[in-house]
Design a protein around this motif. Structure first.
Motif, PDB file in Angstrom:
ATOM      1  N   TYR A 250       0.832  -1.087  -0.133  1.00 45.91           N
ATOM      2  CA  TYR A 250       0.132  -0.054  -0.084  1.00 45.91           C
ATOM      3  C   TYR A 250       0.922   1.121  -0.070  1.00 45.91           C
ATOM      4  CZ  TYR A 250      -3.451   3.627   1.568  1.00 45.91           C
ATOM      5  OH  TYR A 250      -4.055   4.784   1.804  1.00 45.91           O
ATOM      6  N   GLU A 253       2.205   1.922  -3.257  1.00 40.50           N
ATOM      7  CA  GLU A 253       1.136   2.326  -4.181  1.00 40.50           C
ATOM      8  C   GLU A 253       0.743   3.686  -3.978  1.00 40.50           C
ATOM      9  OE1 GLU A 253      -3.458   1.349  -5.339  1.00 40.50           O
ATOM     10  OE2 GLU A 253      -2.634   0.008  -3.981  1.00 40.50           O
ATOM     11  N   ARG A 257       1.785   8.106  -5.951  1.00 39.92           N
ATOM     12  CA  ARG A 257       0.751   8.977  -6.293  1.00 39.92           C
ATOM     13  C   ARG A 257       0.748  10.379  -5.559  1.00 39.92           C
ATOM     14  NH1 ARG A 257      -4.946   6.438  -4.599  1.00 39.92           N
ATOM     15  NH2 ARG A 257      -4.017   4.993  -5.915  1.00 39.92           N
TER      16      ARG A 257
END
Length: 383
Positions: A250, A253, A257
């Motif tokens: 997580y 990920e 971003r």
């Protein structure tokens, strides 16, 4: 000349001395007797020897010849392609032979074939005590091959058994210096590598002619009495590792971003900065150009700036209020409705551009009414 051809003074040429016309098989006793007469001198016999002694000597010679043939034939042997033959002469190492057909003197040389190509497997297991005083059952598998046949046969009494004992010693040493959690879960690879290094250091001084191919950590488990508790603990550790990996995934990920958003905001800020700076520089340049003109004609320049500013302000609004000079009324111009009605009239081609008579009359009547109201208001105001 044929054997039984007539002639030669009534004698025949029968080599078996049978005489006459008898064509039967030769007598074996007579054959052995003749051989005994020929070789009797070699074994100490002579003309004085009897028929019994000659037969015994002949039989002995035949037995010796047959034995020699058997001995010579029995000396041939074959070494396989994957083997090396270790030749022992009277029990002592003599030489090595490769694959193929060879001959050795029987009862003098002995050949022991040794497989030097195949990979052999040795398994070692047992209960062992760890550094934190826990008992675990460990199973290891050793794969090895022989690269020196002479050392394999003569460096130690039994190379395979010696390797097995060295494996047990190395494994118990490594397990004894490791904690139970490392042996059962996360440290298995470290235990395997340490065991191989320790095993190689043990067998190196013995020169057993053995090379380790691989060391495999097959199994490690606690005793059966506490196996359920250990299974629960291992399951909890696996869940912990799984949660950590999910959190890391997580994070991997989310981080790109967030970095992308940061870069976008920074680029927008940089663009706004450049835009503001350029705009300010443009305003400064414009005012620097206006300054000489203002100094030359202040009133004209001031009026022009006022008109440009009002034009810019009125262009952004749809309502205009006009203050009539020397009057009390304020005129309101609904520009938004006028623009919308103008666009509607232009889009509808069937609507006439000129107003009708009735609408003209109505508008004239409305203007007269507005004028009356305005006069009344003014008169009232003056009264």
């Amino acid at each position: 000349m044929a054997w039984n051809e007539p002639g030669n003074n009534g004698k025949n040429n029968d080599p078996w001395k049978q005489g006459g016309r008898d064509q039967g098989p030769p007598d074996l006793d007579e054959v052995f007797r003749n051989l005994g007469k020929k070789f009797g001198g070699i074994f100490g016999g002579g003309k004085s020897s009897g028929n019994g002694g000659g037969a015994s000597s002949a039989a002995l010679v035949v037995v010796l010849i047959v034995a020699a043939l058997i001995w010579a034939i029995s000396g041939f042997y074959t070494i396989k392609e994957s083997e090396r033959g270790v030749v022992l002469r009277f029990g002592q190492y003599h030489s090595e032979v490769g694959s193929g057909i060879h001959w050795k003197p029987t009862f003098i040389d002995t050949v022991e074939p040794v497989d030097v190509t195949s990979v052999r497997t040795l398994r070692s297991d047992g209960f062992m005590l760890t550094q934190d005083q826990n008992l675990v059952r460990v199973t290891f598998e050793i794969q090895y091959r022989v690269f020196n046949a002479r050392q394999y046969k003569f460096s130690v009494v039994d190379a395979d058994n010696s390797l097995h004992q060295a494996t047990d010693a190395a494994l118990r040493y490594v397990i004894g210096h490791s904690i139970m959690d490392d042996v059962l879960t996360r440290g298995r690879e470290v235990v395997r590598q340490n065991t191989r290094q320790e095993l190689e250091s043990i067998i190196e001084p013995y020169n057993m002619g053995i090379a380790l191919v691989d060391v495999n950590f097959r199994d490690a488990r606690p005793p059966e009495e506490v196996r359920d508790a250990f299974d629960d603990a291992i399951k909890a550790q696996e869940d912990q590792e799984r949660f950590i990996q999910e959190a890391q995934a997580y994070s991997r990920e989310l981080e790109p971003r967030a970095r992308g958003q940061v870069n976008r905001v920074m680029q927008e800020a940089e663009a706004y900065k450049q835009q503001t700076v350029l705009k300010a520089q443009g305003e400064v340049a414009r005012f620097e150009k206006l300054l000489p003109e203002y100094l030359a004609a202040p009133k004209v320049t001031r009026d022009r700036l006022y008109l440009e500013t009002m034009e810019q302000v009125y262009s952004n609004t749809s309502k205009v209020l006009v203050d009539v000079k020397n009057g009390n009324n304020i005129m309101y111009l609904p520009l938004d409705k006028m623009l919308s009605s103008g666009s509607t009239n232009s889009s509808a081609g069937s609507i006439p551009l000129m107003p009708s008579r009735s609408s003209t009359d109505n508008s004239s009547q409305n203007r007269s009414t507005d004028t009356t109201r305005s006069t009344a208001v003014r008169s009232g105001g003056r009264g």
